[in-house]
Design a protein around this motif. Sequence first.
Motif, PDB file in Angstrom:
ATOM      1  N   ARG A  56       0.828  -1.210   0.000  1.00  0.00           N
ATOM      2  CA  ARG A  56       0.000   0.000   0.000  1.00  0.00           C
ATOM      3  C   ARG A  56       0.863   1.260   0.000  1.00  0.00           C
ATOM      4  O   ARG A  56       0.626   2.189  -0.772  1.00  0.00           O
ATOM      5  N   ASP A  57       1.897   1.261   0.854  1.00  0.00           N
ATOM      6  CA  ASP A  57       2.778   2.435   0.924  1.00  0.00           C
ATOM      7  C   ASP A  57       3.540   2.628  -0.382  1.00  0.00           C
ATOM      8  O   ASP A  57       3.704   3.758  -0.859  1.00  0.00           O
ATOM      9  N   LEU A  58       4.024   1.529  -0.979  1.00  0.00           N
ATOM     10  CA  LEU A  58       4.736   1.640  -2.251  1.00  0.00           C
ATOM     11  C   LEU A  58       3.812   2.127  -3.361  1.00  0.00           C
ATOM     12  O   LEU A  58       4.222   2.919  -4.218  1.00  0.00           O
ATOM     13  N   SER A  59       2.565   1.664  -3.370  1.00  0.00           N
ATOM     14  CA  SER A  59       1.643   2.089  -4.431  1.00  0.00           C
ATOM     15  C   SER A  59       1.306   3.575  -4.309  1.00  0.00           C
ATOM     16  O   SER A  59       1.100   4.249  -5.312  1.00  0.00           O
ATOM     17  N   LYS A  60       1.260   4.082  -3.089  1.00  0.00           N
ATOM     18  CA  LYS A  60       1.040   5.525  -2.923  1.00  0.00           C
ATOM     19  C   LYS A  60       2.203   6.322  -3.490  1.00  0.00           C
ATOM     20  O   LYS A  60       2.027   7.426  -4.005  1.00  0.00           O
ATOM     21  N   GLN A  61       3.399   5.741  -3.411  1.00  0.00           N
ATOM     22  CA  GLN A  61       4.594   6.458  -3.850  1.00  0.00           C
ATOM     23  C   GLN A  61       4.842   6.319  -5.351  1.00  0.00           C
ATOM     24  O   GLN A  61       5.254   7.271  -6.005  1.00  0.00           O
ATOM     25  N   GLU A  65      -2.735   3.253  -9.053  1.00  0.00           N
ATOM     26  CA  GLU A  65      -3.543   2.151  -9.572  1.00  0.00           C
ATOM     27  C   GLU A  65      -2.711   0.936  -9.940  1.00  0.00           C
ATOM     28  O   GLU A  65      -3.064  -0.186  -9.612  1.00  0.00           O
ATOM     29  N   LEU A  66      -1.605   1.148 -10.630  1.00  0.00           N
ATOM     30  CA  LEU A  66      -0.746   0.053 -11.076  1.00  0.00           C
ATOM     31  C   LEU A  66       0.694   0.325 -10.667  1.00  0.00           C
ATOM     32  O   LEU A  66       1.160   1.456 -10.753  1.00  0.00           O
ATOM     33  N   MET A  67       1.375  -0.717 -10.234  1.00  0.00           N
ATOM     34  CA  MET A  67       2.783  -0.591  -9.856  1.00  0.00           C
ATOM     35  C   MET A  67       3.501  -1.879 -10.265  1.00  0.00           C
ATOM     36  O   MET A  67       2.945  -2.978 -10.148  1.00  0.00           O
ATOM     37  N   HIS A  68       4.712  -1.746 -10.736  1.00  0.00           N
ATOM     38  CA  HIS A  68       5.502  -2.910 -11.157  1.00  0.00           C
ATOM     39  C   HIS A  68       6.563  -3.226 -10.111  1.00  0.00           C
ATOM     40  O   HIS A  68       7.274  -2.343  -9.628  1.00  0.00           O
ATOM     41  N   LEU A  69       6.637  -4.516  -9.737  1.00  0.00           N
ATOM     42  CA  LEU A  69       7.679  -5.013  -8.840  1.00  0.00           C
ATOM     43  C   LEU A  69       8.369  -6.191  -9.495  1.00  0.00           C
ATOM     44  O   LEU A  69       7.755  -6.937 -10.248  1.00  0.00           O
ATOM     45  N   GLN A  70       9.651  -6.331  -9.207  1.00  0.00           N
ATOM     46  CA  GLN A  70      10.419  -7.477  -9.680  1.00  0.00           C
ATOM     47  C   GLN A  70      10.794  -8.310  -8.464  1.00  0.00           C
ATOM     48  O   GLN A  70      11.588  -7.891  -7.635  1.00  0.00           O
ATOM     49  N   GLY A  72      12.670 -11.350  -7.577  1.00  0.00           N
ATOM     50  CA  GLY A  72      13.596 -12.318  -8.156  1.00  0.00           C
ATOM     51  C   GLY A  72      13.503 -12.249  -9.668  1.00  0.00           C
ATOM     52  O   GLY A  72      13.712 -11.200 -10.263  1.00  0.00           O
ATOM     53  N   GLU A  73      13.183 -13.372 -10.304  1.00  0.00           N
ATOM     54  CA  GLU A  73      13.013 -13.392 -11.757  1.00  0.00           C
ATOM     55  C   GLU A  73      11.566 -13.177 -12.173  1.00  0.00           C
ATOM     56  O   GLU A  73      11.269 -13.122 -13.357  1.00  0.00           O
ATOM     57  N   VAL A  74      10.658 -13.067 -11.209  1.00  0.00           N
ATOM     58  CA  VAL A  74       9.232 -12.948 -11.517  1.00  0.00           C
ATOM     59  C   VAL A  74       8.845 -11.477 -11.569  1.00  0.00           C
ATOM     60  O   VAL A  74       9.074 -10.725 -10.627  1.00  0.00           O
ATOM     61  N   SER A  75       8.249 -11.087 -12.690  1.00  0.00           N
ATOM     62  CA  SER A  75       7.771  -9.726 -12.856  1.00  0.00           C
ATOM     63  C   SER A  75       6.323  -9.662 -12.384  1.00  0.00           C
ATOM     64  O   SER A  75       5.481 -10.449 -12.815  1.00  0.00           O
ATOM     65  N   VAL A  76       6.019  -8.724 -11.467  1.00  0.00           N
ATOM     66  CA  VAL A  76       4.704  -8.656 -10.829  1.00  0.00           C
ATOM     67  C   VAL A  76       4.121  -7.269 -11.034  1.00  0.00           C
ATOM     68  O   VAL A  76       4.819  -6.265 -10.893  1.00  0.00           O
ATOM     69  N   VAL A  77       2.839  -7.222 -11.371  1.00  0.00           N
ATOM     70  CA  VAL A  77       2.108  -5.962 -11.442  1.00  0.00           C
ATOM     71  C   VAL A  77       1.110  -5.944 -10.290  1.00  0.00           C
ATOM     72  O   VAL A  77       0.276  -6.841 -10.168  1.00  0.00           O
ATOM     73  N   VAL A  78       1.206  -4.929  -9.447  1.00  0.00           N
ATOM     74  CA  VAL A  78       0.335  -4.800  -8.272  1.00  0.00           C
ATOM     75  C   VAL A  78      -0.788  -3.828  -8.613  1.00  0.00           C
ATOM     76  O   VAL A  78      -0.537  -2.711  -9.060  1.00  0.00           O
TER      77      VAL A  78
END
Length: 200
Positions: A56-61, A65-70, A72-78
């Motif tokens: 939640r804190d990262l998405s505010k920053q 609506e959408l945020m990308h995290l990596q 390890g090797e898995v690409s994730v969209v929050v």
Amino acid sequence: MLNLISFCLFLSFISFVLTQWMKLKTGQNLPPGPTKLPLIGNMHRLVGAVPYVTLRDLSKQYGKELMHLQLGEVSVVVVSSAEVAKLFLKTHDLDFASRPRILAGDEVFYERSDLVFSPYGEYWRQMRKVCMTELLSARTVRSFSYIRQDESHRLLDRVRSSSRAGRPINIVDEVTSFMSSVVCRAAFGSDAYKEFTTME
């Protein structure tokens, strides 16, 4: 000879790190997200805190609506918005119905031929139909009711005897033992979980 082997291992490690770093740097058309580290990506940001609060804190920053995290090797969209989540889960749900292809699904589950890792399609629908009619039907669930009743009585007996003796009861361990015993007896016909724990 040992120095040569160490040098080769060091070079291979450096090339692996550089390859991973280049993979992380070349992501295109992705939502905004925090800076990634080689190998671990953004996993260091999720350690030592409650994950959903951190997200939640990262998405505010980085993106409301959408945020990308990596990870390890898995690409994730929050997704942090109900409207965008509706697009993923309802409007375009068939595009996101399949699980990502991972090595375990190919090697352990025979090219993803099981229900969990198989891609969405006709084969998956047939597998789900077999599971619903043969494993999860009301008749099948009722046929194992005696196991659940027996294990419930055993759980209550253990709790009663512990309370009479004045011993503390670890409810988490007792419930875990109860659920594992029910599953093992239903799947294998015997309490393999208790046999394994007594062997230890």
